[in-house]
Design a protein around this motif. Structure first.
Motif, short mmCIF file in Angstrom:
data_model
loop_
_atom_site.label_atom_id
_atom_site.label_comp_id
_atom_site.label_asym_id
_atom_site.label_seq_id
_atom_site.Cartn_x
_atom_site.Cartn_y
_atom_site.Cartn_z
N UNK A 70 0.73 -1.32 0.11
CA UNK A 70 -0.01 0.09 0.02
C UNK A 70 0.86 1.37 -0.07
N UNK A 71 0.71 2.10 -1.00
CA UNK A 71 1.48 3.27 -1.07
C UNK A 71 0.28 4.21 -1.14
N UNK A 72 0.39 5.50 -1.69
CA UNK A 72 -0.50 6.42 -1.34
C UNK A 72 -0.55 7.44 -2.73
N UNK A 73 -1.54 8.15 -2.89
CA UNK A 73 -1.77 9.29 -3.90
C UNK A 73 -0.70 10.39 -3.62
N UNK A 74 -0.17 10.42 -2.19
CA UNK A 74 0.63 11.24 -2.02
C UNK A 74 1.92 11.32 -2.61
N UNK A 75 2.32 10.06 -3.40
CA UNK A 75 3.67 9.81 -4.24
C UNK A 75 3.30 10.61 -5.27
N UNK A 76 2.41 11.05 -5.85
CA UNK A 76 2.42 12.03 -6.79
C UNK A 76 2.50 13.41 -7.05
#
Length: 168
Positions: free
Chosen positions: A55-61
């Motif tokens: 699980x990553x996050x949209x915060x990576x973009x």
């Protein structure tokens, strides 16, 4: 096997302290790293083919005020996913990540009703689907990655985000 670990500590970059960085890094990155290590070792030892989903996050973009430690740890999860995919693929193990956008979860529900509405409103406006996500939206993505329906997919990041961000 899904590796879902995450906490969020909000602080501007100029006020971010070691304790906050360490706590988020230890949970959001190291928790996933150690889970991947144990799962992959067990799968290799028993010649089990399968899928690891991180699980990553949209915060990576995108940058978001106050989310340096969270975004950086989740970006590291993406790098872990891609690197591990190159290392364990020969054993029949696929490794992918999910980077959801705004999803109604226990973490986002900690906001007051007014703060949550203020955070969700722009997401709803930006989404071609006109809504924020529900946990089921992410669960379906994880299920796809864990299943044989994605048998030729590894080292990838899927983004259930209602179309809010469309990186290329």
């Amino acid at each position: 096997m899904a590796h879902i670990a995450g906490i969020m500590r909000s602080a501007p970059v100029l006020e971010t302290e070691d304790a906050d960085l360490d706590r988020v890094w230890n949970t959001d990155f190291k928790g996933v790293l150690y889970g991947c290590q144990e799962a992959a070792r067990a799968m290799i030892a028993t010649a089990t083919r399968g899928s690891l989903v991180n699980m990553a996050s949209g915060a990576i973009d995108t940058g978001a005020p106050g989310l340096l430690s969270y975004g950086a740890a989740k970006a590291a999860v993406v790098q872990l996913t891609k690197t591990l995919a190159t290392e364990v693929g020969r054993h029949g193990i696929r490794v992918n990540a999910v980077a959801p956008g705004w999803i109604r979860t226990a973490m986002t529900d900690r906001h007051t009703a007014q703060a949550q509405q203020q955070a969700e409103r722009p997401m709803i406006r930006m989404s071609p689907l006109g809504r924020v996500g529900e946990p089921e939206d992410v669960a379906h993505t994880v299920l796809h990655l864990a299943s044989d329906a994605s048998a030729f997919m590894t080292g990838q990041v899927l983004r259930p985000n209602g179309g809010v961000a469309m990186p290329w």
